[in-house]
Design a protein around this motif. Structure first.
Motif, PDB file in Angstrom:
ATOM      1  N   ARG A 144       8.112   7.208  27.373  1.00 23.15           N
ATOM      2  CA  ARG A 144       9.492   7.718  27.296  1.00 23.15           C
ATOM      3  C   ARG A 144       9.475   9.229  27.404  1.00 23.15           C
ATOM      4  O   ARG A 144       8.487   9.878  27.097  1.00 23.15           O
ATOM      5  N   SER A 145      10.626   9.779  27.784  1.00 23.02           N
ATOM      6  CA  SER A 145      10.860  11.218  27.773  1.00 23.02           C
ATOM      7  C   SER A 145      12.074  11.483  26.906  1.00 23.02           C
ATOM      8  O   SER A 145      13.064  10.744  26.974  1.00 23.02           O
ATOM      9  N   PHE A 146      11.987  12.510  26.096  1.00 19.28           N
ATOM     10  CA  PHE A 146      13.066  12.846  25.180  1.00 19.28           C
ATOM     11  C   PHE A 146      13.453  14.298  25.345  1.00 19.28           C
ATOM     12  O   PHE A 146      12.642  15.133  25.730  1.00 19.28           O
ATOM     13  N   ALA A 147      14.699  14.613  25.019  1.00 22.36           N
ATOM     14  CA  ALA A 147      15.178  15.989  25.060  1.00 22.36           C
ATOM     15  C   ALA A 147      14.790  16.750  23.795  1.00 22.36           C
ATOM     16  O   ALA A 147      14.721  17.972  23.812  1.00 22.36           O
ATOM     17  N   SER A 148      14.513  16.036  22.694  1.00 28.89           N
ATOM     18  CA  SER A 148      14.130  16.725  21.461  1.00 28.89           C
ATOM     19  C   SER A 148      12.728  16.304  21.033  1.00 28.89           C
ATOM     20  O   SER A 148      12.312  15.163  21.207  1.00 28.89           O
ATOM     21  N   ARG A 149      12.039  17.271  20.478  1.00 33.49           N
ATOM     22  CA  ARG A 149      10.663  17.038  20.021  1.00 33.49           C
ATOM     23  C   ARG A 149      10.625  16.069  18.850  1.00 33.49           C
ATOM     24  O   ARG A 149       9.696  15.293  18.711  1.00 33.49           O
ATOM     25  N   GLU A 150      11.652  16.091  18.014  1.00 28.98           N
ATOM     26  CA  GLU A 150      11.693  15.206  16.845  1.00 28.98           C
ATOM     27  C   GLU A 150      11.753  13.734  17.255  1.00 28.98           C
ATOM     28  O   GLU A 150      11.098  12.883  16.655  1.00 28.98           O
ATOM     29  N   GLU A 151      12.560  13.427  18.287  1.00 28.94           N
ATOM     30  CA  GLU A 151      12.650  12.038  18.766  1.00 28.94           C
ATOM     31  C   GLU A 151      11.309  11.572  19.339  1.00 28.94           C
ATOM     32  O   GLU A 151      10.882  10.443  19.096  1.00 28.94           O
ATOM     33  N   ALA A 152      10.651  12.450  20.089  1.00 27.96           N
ATOM     34  CA  ALA A 152       9.345  12.109  20.658  1.00 27.96           C
ATOM     35  C   ALA A 152       8.323  11.875  19.557  1.00 27.96           C
ATOM     36  O   ALA A 152       7.548  10.909  19.608  1.00 27.96           O
ATOM     37  N   ASN A 153       8.322  12.738  18.543  1.00 29.40           N
ATOM     38  CA  ASN A 153       7.391  12.565  17.422  1.00 29.40           C
ATOM     39  C   ASN A 153       7.673  11.280  16.653  1.00 29.40           C
ATOM     40  O   ASN A 153       6.751  10.603  16.216  1.00 29.40           O
TER      41      ASN A 153
END
Length: 182
Positions: A144-153
């Protein structure tokens, strides 16, 4: 939701490019227009009492063109993808579906030993990617790709717990140079 864990199975939905779906609409419209003309031509030929042998070639050409144009549009418009990991069975299945057609590719879960979080390096609109990585020769699997680092983490940590492999955040680090070996 980007990922879902159900018992022993983890399923992550692959990103779907919206631009591709939008570009499929003109193909669908053009194919539908051609097939509509085929239907009109057939109704005209079947309703006329005279000899209509000259009309069949044009109808066949329009039908072939209509099908050749509308099928790729429908495939792109209905594309969806999933990565399903089953730690109990020790496999990862990548599924790409186009309408009713499903293409599956299975890989061994033991080939993957790391969940990485990376950025794309764009300073204006950074995207944070969650990848399933293995050793040398194993192609990383972009989940996946996310716009926010928190969602990716958050997704990386969920996957790390469920798959029992470490998650590392490589955002802001330089990529490895594979050609530096000489």
């Amino acid at each position: 939701m980007a990922g879902a864990a159900t018992g022993d199975i983890i399923r992550v939905r692959l990103p779907i490019p919206l631009l591709g779906r939008l570009l499929a609409l003109p193909l669908i419209a053009a194919g539908a227009y051609l097939l509509w003309n085929v239907a009109l031509g057939l109704s005209e030929v079947l309703a006329s009492p005279g000899d209509a042998r000259d009309e069949w070639a044009g109808i066949a050409v329009f039908a072939a063109l209509g099908v050749a144009v509308i099928i790729p549009g429908l495939l792109v418009a209905t594309f969806r993808g999933f990565v399903t990991a089953c730690p109990g069975a020790g496999e990862v299945v990548i599924t790409k579906a186009f309408g009713p057609l499903h293409v599956r590719r299975a890989r061994r879960l033991s080939n993957y030993n790391l969940i990485s979080i990376t950025d794309d390096g764009d300073v204006n609109a950074t995207m944070y990617e969650v990848n399933l990585c293995g050793g040398k020769g194993v192609e990383p699997l972009n989940l996946r790709s996310f716009a926010s680092r928190e969602e990716a983490n958050a997704l990386a940590q969920q996957l790390a717990i469920a798959l029992k492999i470490p998650a590392k955040d490589y955002v802001g680090t330089e990529p490895d140079d594979d050609d530096a070996d000489g």
